[in-house]
Design a protein around this motif. Sequence first.
Motif, PDB file in Angstrom:
ATOM      1  N   PRO A  53       0.834  -1.210   0.000  1.00  0.00           N
ATOM      2  CA  PRO A  53       0.000   0.000   0.000  1.00  0.00           C
ATOM      3  C   PRO A  53       0.869   1.260   0.000  1.00  0.00           C
ATOM      4  CG  PRO A  53      -0.689  -1.545   1.713  1.00  0.00           C
ATOM      5  CD  PRO A  53       0.633  -2.023   1.208  1.00  0.00           C
ATOM      6  N   GLY A  54       0.310   2.364  -0.497  1.00  0.00           N
ATOM      7  CA  GLY A  54       0.986   3.649  -0.384  1.00  0.00           C
ATOM      8  C   GLY A  54       1.235   3.975   1.070  1.00  0.00           C
ATOM      9  N   LEU A  55       2.405   4.534   1.365  1.00  0.00           N
ATOM     10  CA  LEU A  55       2.787   4.810   2.743  1.00  0.00           C
ATOM     11  C   LEU A  55       2.013   6.015   3.281  1.00  0.00           C
ATOM     12  CD1 LEU A  55       6.662   4.340   2.432  1.00  0.00           C
ATOM     13  CD2 LEU A  55       4.850   2.610   2.556  1.00  0.00           C
ATOM     14  N   VAL A  56       1.677   5.947   4.558  1.00  0.00           N
ATOM     15  CA  VAL A  56       0.929   7.008   5.235  1.00  0.00           C
ATOM     16  C   VAL A  56       1.828   7.574   6.325  1.00  0.00           C
ATOM     17  CG1 VAL A  56      -1.138   7.594   6.540  1.00  0.00           C
ATOM     18  CG2 VAL A  56      -1.257   5.858   4.729  1.00  0.00           C
ATOM     19  N   ASP A  57       2.265   8.810   6.126  1.00  0.00           N
ATOM     20  CA  ASP A  57       3.255   9.446   7.008  1.00  0.00           C
ATOM     21  C   ASP A  57       2.560  10.546   7.815  1.00  0.00           C
ATOM     22  OD1 ASP A  57       5.487  10.460   8.217  1.00  0.00           O
ATOM     23  OD2 ASP A  57       6.456  11.152   6.372  1.00  0.00           O
ATOM     24  N   MET A 269      -3.839   3.011  24.007  1.00  0.00           N
ATOM     25  CA  MET A 269      -3.355   4.052  23.106  1.00  0.00           C
ATOM     26  C   MET A 269      -2.452   3.439  22.047  1.00  0.00           C
ATOM     27  SD  MET A 269      -2.415   6.890  26.039  1.00  0.00           S
ATOM     28  CE  MET A 269      -1.795   8.149  24.921  1.00  0.00           C
ATOM     29  N   LYS A 270      -2.328   4.110  20.918  1.00  0.00           N
ATOM     30  CA  LYS A 270      -1.440   3.684  19.856  1.00  0.00           C
ATOM     31  C   LYS A 270      -0.094   4.394  19.998  1.00  0.00           C
ATOM     32  CE  LYS A 270      -4.541   1.115  17.833  1.00  0.00           C
ATOM     33  NZ  LYS A 270      -4.426  -0.363  17.860  1.00  0.00           N
ATOM     34  N   THR A 271       0.970   3.697  19.619  1.00  0.00           N
ATOM     35  CA  THR A 271       2.301   4.292  19.668  1.00  0.00           C
ATOM     36  C   THR A 271       2.860   4.435  18.258  1.00  0.00           C
ATOM     37  OG1 THR A 271       3.392   2.136  19.862  1.00  0.00           O
ATOM     38  CG2 THR A 271       2.805   3.272  21.916  1.00  0.00           C
ATOM     39  N   ILE A 272       3.568   5.519  18.041  1.00  0.00           N
ATOM     40  CA  ILE A 272       4.243   5.719  16.756  1.00  0.00           C
ATOM     41  C   ILE A 272       5.642   6.245  17.024  1.00  0.00           C
ATOM     42  CG2 ILE A 272       3.356   8.085  16.415  1.00  0.00           C
ATOM     43  CD1 ILE A 272       3.103   7.180  13.369  1.00  0.00           C
ATOM     44  N   MET A 273       6.594   5.755  16.240  1.00  0.00           N
ATOM     45  CA  MET A 273       7.993   6.143  16.382  1.00  0.00           C
ATOM     46  C   MET A 273       8.532   6.614  15.033  1.00  0.00           C
ATOM     47  SD  MET A 273       9.064   5.643  19.570  1.00  0.00           S
ATOM     48  CE  MET A 273      10.802   5.202  19.648  1.00  0.00           C
ATOM     49  N   ALA A 296       8.819  -6.188  21.113  1.00  0.00           N
ATOM     50  CA  ALA A 296       8.054  -6.360  22.353  1.00  0.00           C
ATOM     51  C   ALA A 296       6.550  -6.239  22.131  1.00  0.00           C
ATOM     52  CB  ALA A 296       8.513  -5.326  23.384  1.00  0.00           C
ATOM     53  N   GLY A 297       6.145  -6.007  20.886  1.00  0.00           N
ATOM     54  CA  GLY A 297       4.718  -5.857  20.586  1.00  0.00           C
ATOM     55  C   GLY A 297       4.142  -4.531  21.043  1.00  0.00           C
ATOM     56  N   LEU A 298       5.011  -3.505  21.174  1.00  0.00           N
ATOM     57  CA  LEU A 298       4.578  -2.214  21.709  1.00  0.00           C
ATOM     58  C   LEU A 298       4.572  -1.108  20.665  1.00  0.00           C
ATOM     59  CD1 LEU A 298       6.552  -2.282  25.084  1.00  0.00           C
ATOM     60  CD2 LEU A 298       4.086  -2.690  24.750  1.00  0.00           C
ATOM     61  N   LEU A 299       4.798  -1.454  19.399  1.00  0.00           N
ATOM     62  CA  LEU A 299       4.859  -0.455  18.330  1.00  0.00           C
ATOM     63  C   LEU A 299       3.689  -0.634  17.378  1.00  0.00           C
ATOM     64  CD1 LEU A 299       6.573   1.848  17.044  1.00  0.00           C
ATOM     65  CD2 LEU A 299       7.675   0.077  15.658  1.00  0.00           C
ATOM     66  N   ASP A 300       3.018   0.480  17.060  1.00  0.00           N
ATOM     67  CA  ASP A 300       1.857   0.414  16.168  1.00  0.00           C
ATOM     68  C   ASP A 300       2.074   1.121  14.841  1.00  0.00           C
ATOM     69  OD1 ASP A 300       0.005  -0.869  18.102  1.00  0.00           O
ATOM     70  OD2 ASP A 300       0.340   0.978  19.226  1.00  0.00           O
ATOM     71  N   GLY A 301       3.084   1.973  14.753  1.00  0.00           N
ATOM     72  CA  GLY A 301       3.298   2.682  13.504  1.00  0.00           C
ATOM     73  C   GLY A 301       4.634   3.392  13.483  1.00  0.00           C
ATOM     74  N   LEU A 302       5.046   3.777  12.278  1.00  0.00           N
ATOM     75  CA  LEU A 302       6.279   4.520  12.066  1.00  0.00           C
ATOM     76  C   LEU A 302       5.997   5.725  11.180  1.00  0.00           C
ATOM     77  CD1 LEU A 302       8.589   1.456  11.386  1.00  0.00           C
ATOM     78  CD2 LEU A 302       8.862   3.038  13.309  1.00  0.00           C
ATOM     79  N   ALA A 335      -1.266   0.747   7.151  1.00  0.00           N
ATOM     80  CA  ALA A 335      -2.546   0.616   7.857  1.00  0.00           C
ATOM     81  C   ALA A 335      -2.477   1.150   9.275  1.00  0.00           C
ATOM     82  CB  ALA A 335      -2.983  -0.853   7.871  1.00  0.00           C
ATOM     83  N   GLY A 336      -1.325   0.954   9.951  1.00  0.00           N
ATOM     84  CA  GLY A 336      -1.206   1.424  11.334  1.00  0.00           C
ATOM     85  C   GLY A 336      -1.394   2.928  11.459  1.00  0.00           C
ATOM     86  N   PRO A 337      -0.551   3.730  10.804  1.00  0.00           N
ATOM     87  CA  PRO A 337      -0.734   5.182  10.883  1.00  0.00           C
ATOM     88  C   PRO A 337      -2.082   5.646  10.339  1.00  0.00           C
ATOM     89  CG  PRO A 337       1.444   4.645  10.053  1.00  0.00           C
ATOM     90  CD  PRO A 337       0.681   3.360  10.090  1.00  0.00           C
TER      91      PRO A 337
END
Length: 380
Positions: A53-57, A269-273, A296-302, A335-337
């Motif tokens: 998919p196209g990236l979502v920033d 909450m969602k996390t993004i780095m 650790a399963g603690l990241l939802d998006g970049l 999809a995450g972001p």
Amino acid sequence: MASELILTNATVVTRTQSFTGTLRIADGVIRDVDEGPSGLPQAIDCEGDFIIPGLVDIHTDNLEKHLEPRPGVTWPGLAAFQVHDRMLATSGITTVFDSLVVGDLHLGKPGRKDALALAEEALAAADVDEDLFKADHRLHIRAEIASDTVMNELAEIIDHPLVALISVMDHTPGQRQWRDLDKWKRMYSRIYTAEELDSQIDGLLERQKNHSAPNREAVIAEARARGIPLASHDDTTADHVNEGHAAGILISEFPTTMEAAHAAHGHGMKTIMGSPNVVKGGSHSGNVGAAAMAEAGLLDGLASDYVPISMVHSAFILADGHGLPLHDAVAMVTAGPAGMVGLDDRGEIAAGKRADLVRVKTFHHVPTIMGVWRGGRQVA
């Protein structure tokens, strides 16, 4: 039909799996996702390349670098915006939240109001010609709550129709990202003398005491009144996260510690780095590693933060070196972001979704962008 596009013999990366298949796109939408090749003569042979998919920033400082290429030097808004836009498109980013700061970070230094004005000028041009930009642009307003000018500056931009995310941040030295005062001093020793550094710290701490709490409440209230999603920036402790959750904030943006990341997930909450954190193997500021959070399963998006091409690169690094299935790693930049900011029409390869797509070939383990489509139209 003339508007139909068929991509075949591709390694299709959906939300749940990867397989060799074919996509049919019509009128800007993915119509069919099928396994196996197509025999139609008009189909584009992707030669086994990945289609993602196209990236979502949702956080990039890239625009500010073009609007002010050197300290004190502003560039014409539309020209700067076009270069920024093309850089995003060739990096596979089809939806971007251009991040712009309201409020000043230092005493005696003007904020970035000029950058806001130039961005508005460029976005107004896009209203006249919708084909002017390659990516779909939104605005992410970063509110520096310790600043005594933040609310006035926010008032000038918050009702712009493209404002789609507001982050609450406080870069006062001695806490959050700058909890280590020595690191803050090393960072800014390039522009201040030792005496000026001490004066800045004293003044910024006093300013925070006077303005941060009321400005935080005011920024959150203004965003909630308009239904604009909120993020909390640089959460460092569980208390920071708890405070954000109590205020209805749903995104922890760039948490600096595992403690904060665990607390964020504990609240749903969602996390993004930043994706450069993954590419470089850790934070340049000494904060928690994004890859470690993913493991650790603690990241939802970049988000690209300051290097647009790092988004696609980071996804493949997480898949190749950190044990994530490719479809889950790709979701970190798609999809995450998208889900964090309510863009449910994109970020996934599935029938009925927007045809925002990226063709990727790996070369010496580095993902290389071979083609980009936004709404079914090739933009890079």
